[in-house]
Design a protein around this motif. Structure first.
Motif, PDB file in Angstrom:
ATOM      1  N   PHE A 146     -29.511 -18.681 -22.921  1.00  0.00           N
ATOM      2  CA  PHE A 146     -28.614 -18.245 -23.997  1.00  0.00           C
ATOM      3  C   PHE A 146     -27.146 -18.584 -23.739  1.00  0.00           C
ATOM      4  O   PHE A 146     -26.388 -18.776 -24.667  1.00  0.00           O
ATOM      5  N   ARG A 147     -26.759 -18.634 -22.453  1.00  0.00           N
ATOM      6  CA  ARG A 147     -25.331 -18.897 -22.203  1.00  0.00           C
ATOM      7  C   ARG A 147     -25.101 -20.162 -21.361  1.00  0.00           C
ATOM      8  O   ARG A 147     -24.082 -20.806 -21.476  1.00  0.00           O
ATOM      9  N   GLY A 148     -25.988 -20.552 -20.506  1.00  0.00           N
ATOM     10  CA  GLY A 148     -25.869 -21.780 -19.719  1.00  0.00           C
ATOM     11  C   GLY A 148     -24.634 -21.774 -18.820  1.00  0.00           C
ATOM     12  O   GLY A 148     -23.853 -20.818 -18.785  1.00  0.00           O
ATOM     13  N   THR A 149     -24.473 -22.859 -18.085  1.00  0.00           N
ATOM     14  CA  THR A 149     -23.313 -23.017 -17.181  1.00  0.00           C
ATOM     15  C   THR A 149     -22.800 -24.452 -17.236  1.00  0.00           C
ATOM     16  O   THR A 149     -22.430 -25.043 -16.240  1.00  0.00           O
ATOM     17  N   SER A 150     -22.807 -25.007 -18.448  1.00  0.00           N
ATOM     18  CA  SER A 150     -22.415 -26.424 -18.580  1.00  0.00           C
ATOM     19  C   SER A 150     -20.963 -26.681 -18.225  1.00  0.00           C
ATOM     20  O   SER A 150     -20.580 -27.806 -17.943  1.00  0.00           O
ATOM     21  N   GLY A 151     -20.132 -25.636 -18.208  1.00  0.00           N
ATOM     22  CA  GLY A 151     -18.710 -25.858 -17.924  1.00  0.00           C
ATOM     23  C   GLY A 151     -18.324 -25.608 -16.488  1.00  0.00           C
ATOM     24  O   GLY A 151     -17.137 -25.551 -16.186  1.00  0.00           O
ATOM     25  N   SER A 152     -19.261 -25.464 -15.586  1.00  0.00           N
ATOM     26  CA  SER A 152     -18.939 -25.134 -14.194  1.00  0.00           C
ATOM     27  C   SER A 152     -18.244 -26.300 -13.491  1.00  0.00           C
ATOM     28  O   SER A 152     -18.638 -27.454 -13.634  1.00  0.00           O
ATOM     29  N   LYS A 153     -17.184 -25.961 -12.763  1.00  0.00           N
ATOM     30  CA  LYS A 153     -16.445 -26.960 -11.997  1.00  0.00           C
ATOM     31  C   LYS A 153     -16.304 -26.471 -10.565  1.00  0.00           C
ATOM     32  O   LYS A 153     -16.040 -25.292 -10.325  1.00  0.00           O
ATOM     33  N   ILE A 154     -16.497 -27.363  -9.627  1.00  0.00           N
ATOM     34  CA  ILE A 154     -16.260 -27.036  -8.223  1.00  0.00           C
ATOM     35  C   ILE A 154     -15.453 -28.170  -7.609  1.00  0.00           C
ATOM     36  O   ILE A 154     -15.438 -29.304  -8.121  1.00  0.00           O
ATOM     37  N   THR A 155     -14.744 -27.877  -6.545  1.00  0.00           N
ATOM     38  CA  THR A 155     -13.983 -28.901  -5.819  1.00  0.00           C
ATOM     39  C   THR A 155     -14.536 -29.005  -4.415  1.00  0.00           C
ATOM     40  O   THR A 155     -14.953 -27.998  -3.815  1.00  0.00           O
ATOM     41  N   PRO A 156     -14.550 -30.206  -3.864  1.00  0.00           N
ATOM     42  CA  PRO A 156     -15.086 -30.368  -2.512  1.00  0.00           C
ATOM     43  C   PRO A 156     -14.147 -29.799  -1.463  1.00  0.00           C
ATOM     44  O   PRO A 156     -12.960 -29.598  -1.703  1.00  0.00           O
ATOM     45  N   VAL A 157     -14.666 -29.568  -0.316  1.00  0.00           N
ATOM     46  CA  VAL A 157     -13.845 -29.186   0.829  1.00  0.00           C
ATOM     47  C   VAL A 157     -13.199 -30.467   1.370  1.00  0.00           C
ATOM     48  O   VAL A 157     -13.894 -31.438   1.681  1.00  0.00           O
ATOM     49  N   ILE A 158     -11.852 -30.463   1.412  1.00  0.00           N
ATOM     50  CA  ILE A 158     -11.100 -31.648   1.834  1.00  0.00           C
ATOM     51  C   ILE A 158     -10.718 -31.506   3.300  1.00  0.00           C
ATOM     52  O   ILE A 158     -10.251 -30.452   3.743  1.00  0.00           O
ATOM     53  N   LYS A 159     -10.882 -32.604   4.050  1.00  0.00           N
ATOM     54  CA  LYS A 159     -10.479 -32.627   5.446  1.00  0.00           C
ATOM     55  C   LYS A 159      -9.691 -33.919   5.723  1.00  0.00           C
ATOM     56  O   LYS A 159      -9.965 -34.957   5.142  1.00  0.00           O
ATOM     57  N   TYR A 160      -8.713 -33.819   6.580  1.00  0.00           N
ATOM     58  CA  TYR A 160      -7.973 -35.004   7.046  1.00  0.00           C
ATOM     59  C   TYR A 160      -7.320 -34.639   8.370  1.00  0.00           C
ATOM     60  O   TYR A 160      -7.202 -33.458   8.735  1.00  0.00           O
ATOM     61  N   CYS A 161      -6.880 -35.665   9.084  1.00  0.00           N
ATOM     62  CA  CYS A 161      -6.277 -35.478  10.400  1.00  0.00           C
ATOM     63  C   CYS A 161      -4.806 -35.114  10.243  1.00  0.00           C
ATOM     64  O   CYS A 161      -4.013 -35.920   9.736  1.00  0.00           O
ATOM     65  N   GLU A 162      -4.438 -33.917  10.646  1.00  0.00           N
ATOM     66  CA  GLU A 162      -3.051 -33.459  10.510  1.00  0.00           C
ATOM     67  C   GLU A 162      -2.094 -34.333  11.314  1.00  0.00           C
ATOM     68  O   GLU A 162      -0.994 -34.647  10.856  1.00  0.00           O
ATOM     69  N   VAL A 163      -2.517 -34.720  12.496  1.00  0.00           N
ATOM     70  CA  VAL A 163      -1.646 -35.554  13.340  1.00  0.00           C
ATOM     71  C   VAL A 163      -1.412 -36.911  12.687  1.00  0.00           C
ATOM     72  O   VAL A 163      -0.291 -37.431  12.653  1.00  0.00           O
ATOM     73  N   ALA A 164      -2.507 -37.496  12.149  1.00  0.00           N
ATOM     74  CA  ALA A 164      -2.379 -38.795  11.486  1.00  0.00           C
ATOM     75  C   ALA A 164      -1.471 -38.684  10.271  1.00  0.00           C
ATOM     76  O   ALA A 164      -0.620 -39.563  10.025  1.00  0.00           O
ATOM     77  N   LEU A 165      -1.618 -37.616   9.486  1.00  0.00           N
ATOM     78  CA  LEU A 165      -0.754 -37.426   8.315  1.00  0.00           C
ATOM     79  C   LEU A 165       0.698 -37.283   8.742  1.00  0.00           C
ATOM     80  O   LEU A 165       1.599 -37.878   8.131  1.00  0.00           O
ATOM     81  N   GLU A 166       0.942 -36.529   9.783  1.00  0.00           N
ATOM     82  CA  GLU A 166       2.320 -36.347  10.278  1.00  0.00           C
ATOM     83  C   GLU A 166       2.919 -37.690  10.688  1.00  0.00           C
ATOM     84  O   GLU A 166       4.078 -37.999  10.365  1.00  0.00           O
ATOM     85  N   ASN A 167       2.131 -38.506  11.372  1.00  0.00           N
ATOM     86  CA  ASN A 167       2.637 -39.820  11.813  1.00  0.00           C
ATOM     87  C   ASN A 167       2.920 -40.739  10.634  1.00  0.00           C
ATOM     88  O   ASN A 167       3.936 -41.450  10.613  1.00  0.00           O
ATOM     89  N   VAL A 168       2.023 -40.748   9.651  1.00  0.00           N
ATOM     90  CA  VAL A 168       2.231 -41.613   8.479  1.00  0.00           C
ATOM     91  C   VAL A 168       3.463 -41.169   7.703  1.00  0.00           C
ATOM     92  O   VAL A 168       4.301 -41.996   7.307  1.00  0.00           O
ATOM     93  N   VAL A 169       3.595 -39.873   7.499  1.00  0.00           N
ATOM     94  CA  VAL A 169       4.744 -39.357   6.745  1.00  0.00           C
ATOM     95  C   VAL A 169       6.046 -39.681   7.475  1.00  0.00           C
ATOM     96  O   VAL A 169       7.023 -40.132   6.867  1.00  0.00           O
ATOM     97  N   ASN A 170       6.066 -39.482   8.786  1.00  0.00           N
ATOM     98  CA  ASN A 170       7.287 -39.752   9.553  1.00  0.00           C
ATOM     99  C   ASN A 170       7.647 -41.230   9.586  1.00  0.00           C
ATOM    100  O   ASN A 170       8.800 -41.589   9.838  1.00  0.00           O
ATOM    101  N   SER A 171       6.671 -42.094   9.324  1.00  0.00           N
ATOM    102  CA  SER A 171       6.943 -43.541   9.331  1.00  0.00           C
ATOM    103  C   SER A 171       7.541 -44.023   8.017  1.00  0.00           C
ATOM    104  O   SER A 171       8.031 -45.149   7.932  1.00  0.00           O
ATOM    105  N   LEU A 172       7.490 -43.203   6.978  1.00  0.00           N
ATOM    106  CA  LEU A 172       8.078 -43.596   5.701  1.00  0.00           C
ATOM    107  C   LEU A 172       9.582 -43.712   5.858  1.00  0.00           C
ATOM    108  O   LEU A 172      10.224 -42.879   6.507  1.00  0.00           O
ATOM    109  N   GLY A 173      10.163 -44.742   5.227  1.00  0.00           N
ATOM    110  CA  GLY A 173      11.581 -45.033   5.411  1.00  0.00           C
ATOM    111  C   GLY A 173      12.495 -43.856   5.143  1.00  0.00           C
ATOM    112  O   GLY A 173      13.411 -43.562   5.912  1.00  0.00           O
ATOM    113  N   PHE A 174      12.269 -43.139   4.060  1.00  0.00           N
ATOM    114  CA  PHE A 174      13.184 -42.057   3.692  1.00  0.00           C
ATOM    115  C   PHE A 174      12.936 -40.788   4.508  1.00  0.00           C
ATOM    116  O   PHE A 174      13.669 -39.808   4.372  1.00  0.00           O
ATOM    117  N   PHE A 175      11.903 -40.812   5.375  1.00  0.00           N
ATOM    118  CA  PHE A 175      11.624 -39.649   6.210  1.00  0.00           C
ATOM    119  C   PHE A 175      12.284 -39.761   7.581  1.00  0.00           C
ATOM    120  O   PHE A 175      12.161 -38.864   8.397  1.00  0.00           O
TER     121      PHE A 175
END
Length: 460
Positions: free
Chosen positions: A110-139
């Motif tokens: 009678f009501r269904g769940t056709s509108g359900s949305k979920i997001t995945p669990v995101i993972k990334y390397c914090e150290v790698a992100l810090e290094n990439v961000v710090n390498s940007l010219g304006f950083f």
């Protein structure tokens, strides 16, 4: 109780029993799979396991990375691969599955769940992100100074206190964007102005005056070449004290250093004065030769130019200045010979006359007698007079000529009716007293066309 009634009751009981069995059977079936009419992120999940749905959702997921726009609108990419970015739908799918009661699967009819949305669990390397961000010219972390600095192109305002990046705020914004799989963000709101002390404010107030001083609108026209008095030049004309600080007048404006102006004019003259200078000349024989000396050329009136600059330096209008000359050649600039000139090759005993780049006359001549040391002098000279029917006089001679064009002292180009032949080696033992003897028909053409002031290049 009639048999009919008993049959009816039995039939109803069997139907209820079968319905219950079917209902419980489906409840048991949906205990391991997603319930009836379940849709997640647009994927039909009914009767599918968590792993099956994870595979389907993963196929539809992609994230290449984050593009960051800095204060100037320039893009900077953080590739997902560079930060070991990964995602996982299993945990949210498990949570979603746990929220489903298999015995209430009928509710979905009678009501269904056709509108359900979920997001995945995101993972990334914090150290790698810090290094990439710090390498940007304006950083890149820079000092937070404010100063007026001298460079090869003039004074520049270095203001590292305006639009300073708030690094913590920017990094938080970047992390949130990656967590939410955003593809583009701008950091405009992460740039802030830092407070100024009184010394910094004074420099900031002074800068527009320095900038206006350097915005000199004078352009020197030196022949075909223009020399703008730009910041690279006039920045040296600002008066500086022994401490290296700007000297200001009562209105706090920079003061013009008159000694530096005079030095500029002196250097300008040294570069563009050509009388008696050494010139590289492409001869008609096809060689580039060096011709030194002579009386032709330009001499700048240094005092007049010094006074003119002092008077006009702060003019609000653009001024194209052709300098005043004490001696002015037929043409100005470093290449002051131009494309109209007389050329005398005294080794080959040939004279050429070019007019606007076109060869008009090529003729054999006889120059000064080398045996008697009357050789015609080398140098870049010029036609400084023209006369017809002149008698050339000297010690022991009086020679009438029809065309006379002196080029240096008493030495000139003229016809020589007493000669029958020209060119060759005549000049070595039977040459003139220094003049350039020329066939009558050739000298007439030159005389009729040449202007007073025309350069005359003479060389061996």
């Amino acid at each position: 109780m009639s048999n009919v009634l008993k049959g009816t009751i039995l039939g109803l009981f069997i139907i209820c029993l079968m319905t219950t069995a079917i209902y419980l059977g489906l409840a048991w079936y949906y205990s391991d799979e997603f319930s009836y009419n379940t849709w997640i992120n647009g994927v039909y999940c009914t009767g599918k396991s968590i792993n099956q749905v994870n595979q389907e959702l993963s196929r539809g997921f992609s994230y290449d990375g984050l593009t960051i726009f800095d204060f100037e609108g320039k893009p900077h990419l953080i590739p997902a691969n560079d930060i070991d970015f990964s995602f996982d739908y299993i945990p949210p799918l498990e949570a979603y599955k746990r929220s489903q009661n298999p015995y209430l699967w009928i509710d979905n009819l009678f009501r269904g769940t056709s509108g359900s949305k979920i997001t995945p669990v995101i993972k990334y390397c914090e150290v790698a992100l810090e290094n990439v961000v710090n390498s940007l010219g304006f950083f890149k972390v820079q000092n937070e100074e404010l100063l007026i600095k001298k460079t090869h192109s003039g004074y520049e305002l270095i203001n590292n206190r305006a639009n300073v990046l708030n690094y913590d705020k920017a990094k938080t914004l970047i992390r949130n964007a990656i967590d939410n799989q955003e593809t583009h963000i701008d950091l405009f709101d992460c740039f802030e102005d830092l407070p100024l002390d009184s010394q910094m404010r004074n420099k900031l107030d002074l800068w527009p005056k320095i900038e206006e001083f350097q915005n000199c609108r004078i352009i020197y026209q030196m022949g075909d070449e223009q020399i703008p008095l730009d910041a690279a030049i006039v920045s040296y004309w600002i008066t500086i004290n022994h401490n290296g600080d700007f000297v200001l007048d009562e209105k706090q404006n920079p003061i013009l250093d008159e000694d530096k102006v005079r030095a500029f004019v002196t250097n300008l003259a040294a570069e563009y004065d050509t009388v008696g200078s050494s010139r590289q000349f492409l001869s008609s024989r096809g060689e580039v030769i060096t011709v030194e000396g002579g009386i032709y050329g330009n001499i700048l009136d240094q005092e007049a130019e010094y006074e003119w600059i002092l008077e006009n330096f702060f003019s609000p209008e653009q001024l194209i200045r052709e300098p005043k000359y004490i001696k002015k050649g037929f043409k100005q600039g470093k290449d002051d010979i131009g494309d109209t000139y007389i050329e005398i090759d005294m080794t080959a005993q040939i004279m050429y006359f070019y007019h606007e780049g076109q060869l008009i006359v090529e003729t054999s001549v006889v120059t000064g007698n080398m045996a008697r040391r009357w050789g015609t002098p080398e140098g870049v000279n010029y036609v400084y007079s023209k006369q017809r029917n002149r008698i050339l006089r000297g010690e022991g001679y009086a020679s009438p000529v029809r065309y006379w064009m002196p080029v240096v002292g008493n030495i000139g180009i003229h016809d020589a009716s007493w000669r029958r032949t020209f060119g060759g080696d005549i000049y070595l033992t039977d040459g003139s007293r220094g003049c350039i003897n020329t066939p009558l028909d050739k000298v007439k053409i030159i005389f009729d066309m040449v202007e007073i002031g025309t350069p005359c290049v003479m060389y061996y």
